[in-house]
Scaffold this motif. Structure first.
Motif, mmCIF file in Angstrom:
data_model
loop_
_atom_site.group_PDB
_atom_site.id
_atom_site.type_symbol
_atom_site.label_atom_id
_atom_site.label_comp_id
_atom_site.label_asym_id
_atom_site.label_seq_id
_atom_site.Cartn_x
_atom_site.Cartn_y
_atom_site.Cartn_z
ATOM 1 N N UNK A 172 -12.722 -56.481 -7.484
ATOM 2 C CA UNK A 172 -13.402 -55.350 -8.118
ATOM 3 C C UNK A 172 -13.024 -55.232 -9.590
ATOM 4 N N UNK A 173 -11.756 -55.509 -9.923
ATOM 5 C CA UNK A 173 -11.358 -55.495 -11.330
ATOM 6 C C UNK A 173 -12.193 -56.494 -12.127
ATOM 7 N N UNK A 174 -12.330 -57.701 -11.566
ATOM 8 C CA UNK A 174 -13.057 -58.758 -12.284
ATOM 9 C C UNK A 174 -14.548 -58.461 -12.368
ATOM 10 N N UNK A 175 -15.081 -57.820 -11.338
ATOM 11 C CA UNK A 175 -16.498 -57.460 -11.343
ATOM 12 C C UNK A 175 -16.800 -56.397 -12.403
ATOM 13 N N UNK A 176 -15.786 -55.596 -12.741
ATOM 14 C CA UNK A 176 -15.999 -54.470 -13.641
ATOM 15 C C UNK A 176 -15.782 -54.769 -15.101
ATOM 16 N N UNK A 177 -15.431 -56.013 -15.448
ATOM 17 C CA UNK A 177 -15.188 -56.337 -16.856
ATOM 18 C C UNK A 177 -16.020 -57.545 -17.262
ATOM 19 N N UNK A 178 -15.815 -58.062 -18.459
ATOM 20 C CA UNK A 178 -16.618 -59.196 -18.934
ATOM 21 C C UNK A 178 -16.332 -60.446 -18.116
ATOM 22 N N UNK A 179 -17.399 -61.206 -17.845
ATOM 23 C CA UNK A 179 -17.256 -62.421 -17.050
ATOM 24 C C UNK A 179 -18.421 -63.356 -17.341
ATOM 25 N N UNK A 180 -18.162 -64.639 -17.120
ATOM 26 C CA UNK A 180 -19.160 -65.682 -17.354
ATOM 27 C C UNK A 180 -19.691 -65.608 -18.793
ATOM 28 N N UNK A 181 -18.769 -65.746 -19.736
ATOM 29 C CA UNK A 181 -19.088 -65.700 -21.167
ATOM 30 C C UNK A 181 -18.754 -67.054 -21.772
ATOM 31 N N UNK A 182 -19.701 -67.636 -22.512
ATOM 32 C CA UNK A 182 -19.475 -68.914 -23.181
ATOM 33 C C UNK A 182 -19.542 -68.698 -24.695
ATOM 34 N N UNK A 183 -18.448 -69.064 -25.381
ATOM 35 C CA UNK A 183 -18.402 -69.092 -26.841
ATOM 36 C C UNK A 183 -18.458 -70.563 -27.241
ATOM 37 N N UNK A 184 -19.531 -70.970 -27.905
ATOM 38 C CA UNK A 184 -19.696 -72.384 -28.219
ATOM 39 C C UNK A 184 -20.103 -72.574 -29.674
ATOM 40 N N UNK A 185 -19.373 -73.466 -30.354
ATOM 41 C CA UNK A 185 -19.724 -73.920 -31.716
ATOM 42 C C UNK A 185 -19.783 -72.777 -32.718
ATOM 43 N N UNK A 186 -18.858 -71.825 -32.588
ATOM 44 C CA UNK A 186 -18.766 -70.724 -33.548
ATOM 45 C C UNK A 186 -17.642 -70.975 -34.553
ATOM 46 N N UNK A 187 -17.735 -70.310 -35.701
ATOM 47 C CA UNK A 187 -16.709 -70.325 -36.733
ATOM 48 C C UNK A 187 -16.171 -68.909 -36.860
#
Length: 444
Positions: A172-187
Motif C-alpha cells: 500500500x505504501x508503494x501504491x500510494x507514491x510515485x512508481x514506474x517512472x523513467x528518466x531518460x537522456x536528461x541533463x
C-alpha cells in the motif's frame, strides 16, 4: 575526450537512442491517439498557453507553434490530468524554455520531451523561502521524462516524490507514491547551492522519495550538483544504466533510510541495480569521494557491473562509502535485481561520448547554456554555483512562430518524416565569441 559536436552525428545518435527505447519499452504511451492541442502563445496561462493545454481533459498531444521562453514568474505548472504527451521537439527554434518556475507531475501516463526548465533564484535573498523543483512527480505513475534540460533548481532538478506511508502494508505504501517512472537522456545541471531554499545549501540532482519503485535512470547527465545524483530514500527500488555524473561535491549516488522519518515503521530494504555508469570528479568534488554511499538504518541490496569512478585527473575513486555510524549495509548481490534483457547497454568507456551528444533538450538545436555545460564536462571545467548570475544570468530567447503541420510528422514517435527537425543546425554546435569566429575563417 573531445565533445562530439557534429549535429548530424548527434542526431544519428539520438535516433539510435530512440531505437533502444523501443527495445527497452516505455512506461506509457502518454497521449498517443488523442487530440492535438497547439500552444500558440508564450504567456504563462490563458487561451493558447501551455498551462491551458496541460489542464485539458482526455488523451492529448501538446505541440508548439511558438518558440521562446515561458516565464512562470515564480509559479509551478502542474500536470494533474492523465494521458498527455508534451512534445517540445515540435517547437520552432529555439524551442521551449520554461523560466522562473518548474513542473509538477501529479497524474498517470505522462510523457514530457525536449523542454528546458530554468528555475534560478530570480534575484531573491538567500534563504528567502523559494524552493522550486525543476521537475518532480508526486504520487504519479507511468511517466516518461525524456530529453529535457533542467537547470538551476533551488530544490531538486528532477525527482520522484509522494507520501512516505499510505495504508498499512508495504504494498500500500508503494501504491500510494510515485512508481514506474523513467528518466531518460536528461541533463540536470547546476542546482543552486547557497541560494533561496529555507534550509540553506540545496544543490540537489535527483531525490527519489521513500518506497518509490520501478524508477529508471538511463543515459542522463548530472553535472555540478552538491549531492543526490541520485539520492534513493528508504525502500526505493531503482535501476541506473549508462548515466554520467560529473563534478558531484559531497555525494554522488547515495541511499538513506532515516530512522527519524521511519519512526514506528520497520525498515524495508532498498534495491539498486547499476550498470555501465560513469562518475567523474571535477573542481568541486571532495577528494576520495565514493561512487555509492549509504547512511541511515536500512540496508541496500546492490548489484553493480562496469561502473567507473575517477577523480578529475583520472585516478580511481572508491566504489563504496558511508556517512553516519549506523547499522546500515550495502549488500552486494551476484545477479541483477531488475530485468536488463530489454536494454541496449553501452560499455562504460562509451558512455561519456554518447550522453554528451544525446542528453538534454533538442540535441540538434542546443542553447548556449547547454553548450557551455557540455563543453565544461568535456574539458573538465566548471563548478558548483550559488546563483545563475555566476554563469551569465537568465538566458534570452527570441520569440518565434511556425505552424505545426500534422502531415509532416510521424505521430507514433513525434519525429519529422523528412528527418530534419525544427531548428536543426549543421556542423559543430559550439558558442563562439566574435574573435573565435574570426579565427575560424579562412585566410583571405
Amino acid at each position: 575526450m573531445k565533445f562530439i559536436g557534429n549535429c548530424l552525428l548527434a542526431l544519428c545518435l539520438a535516433l539510435f537512442a530512440s531505437s533502444a527505447i523501443a527495445q527497452s519499452g516505455n512506461p506509457t504511451d502518454g497521449g498517443a491517439g488523442g487530440k492535438i492541442i497547439r500552444v500558440t502563445t508564450l504567456a504563462k496561462d490563458g487561451p493558447g498557453s501551455l498551462a491551458e493545454a496541460i489542464s485539458a481533459k482526455g488523451p492529448r498531444i501538446i505541440v508548439f507553434e511558438v518558440g521562446g521562453a515561458i516565464d512562470l514568474e515564480r509559479s509551478t505548472l502542474t500536470v494533474s490530468e492523465p494521458h498527455v504527451t508534451i512534445a517540445g521537439q515540435t517547437a520552432p527554434s529555439p524551442g521551449i524554455t520554461i523560466m522562473r518556475g518548474g513542473i509538477d507531475v501529479n497524474a498517470n501516463d505522462v510523457i514530457i520531451q525536449h523542454l528546458r526548465v530554468v528555475v534560478g533564484s530570480d534575484g531573491l535573498p538567500k534563504r528567502q523561502g523559494w524552493e522550486a523543483d525543476a521537475l518532480s512527480t508526486r504520487s504519479a505513475h507511468n511517466v516518461l521524462i525524456e530529453n529535457n534540460s533542467f537547470f538551476w533548481a533551488v530544490d531538486e532538478n528532477m525527482s520522484a516524490s509522494g507520501p512516505r506511508f499510505t495504508g498499512d502494508t508495504v504494498e500500500e505504501w508503494r501504491e500510494g507514491t510515485s512508481r514506474n517512472i523513467v528518466f531518460r537522456s536528461n541533463l540536470a545541471a547546476e542546482g543552486l547551492a547557497d541560494s533561496t531554499h529555507p534550509k540553506g545549501e540545496h544543490s540537489k540532482g535527483s531525490l527519489i522519495h521513500d518506497n518509490a519503485t520501478d524508477i529508471v535512470f538511463e543515459g542522463n547527465i548530472w553535472a555540478h550538483n552538491v549531492e543526490r545524483s541520485p539520492l534513493l530514500k528508504g525502500g526505493v527500488e531503482a535501476l541506473l544504466i549508462n548515466n554520467l555524473i560529473y563534478d558531484p561535491q559531497y555525494r554522488a549516488v547515495h541511499y538513506n533510510l532515516m530512522d527519524l522519518e521511519w519512526a514506528g515503521h520497520k525498515p524495508v530494504d532498498g534495491r539498486l541495480t547499476a550498470v555501465g555508469n560513469v562518475m567523474r570528479g571535477g573542481n568541486s568534488t571532495d577528494p576520495g569521494l565514493p561512487f555509492l554511499m549509504i547512511g541511515g538504518v536500512g540496508d541496500l541490496l546492490y548489484y553493480g557491473r562496469d561502473n567507473v569512478a575517477v577523480d578529475r585527473h583520472g585516478n580511481a575513486l572508491p566504489m563504496f562509502g558511508r556517512y553516519g555510524v549506523t547499522s546500515a549495509e550495502i549488500k552486494e548481490q551476484d545477479k541483477p535485481l531488475h530485468d536488463l534483457s530489454g536494454f541496449s547497454i553501452l560499455p562504460s568507456s562509451e558512455v561519456e561520448t554518447h550522453v554528451l551528444a544525446t542528453a538534454g533538450a533538442r540535441p540538434w538545436d542546443r542553447s548556449e547554456m547547454e553548450i557551455r555545460v557540455l563543453f565544461y564536462i568535456a574539458e573538465g571545467r566548471g563548478e558548483v554555483i550559488d546563483s545563475e548570475e555566476q554563469v551569465g544570468g537568465y538566458p534570452k530567447f527570441e520569440s518565434t512562430r511556425a505552424s505545426f503541420v500534422e502531415s509532416e510528422w510521424d505521430l507514433s514517435n513525434l519525429t519529422t518524416k523528412s528527418g530534419v527537425m525544427p531548428g536543426q543546425k549543421a556542423g559543430a554546435q559550439e558558442h563562439l565569441s566574435p574573435r573565435d569566429r574570426e579565427m575560424r575563417r579562412s585566410n583571405p
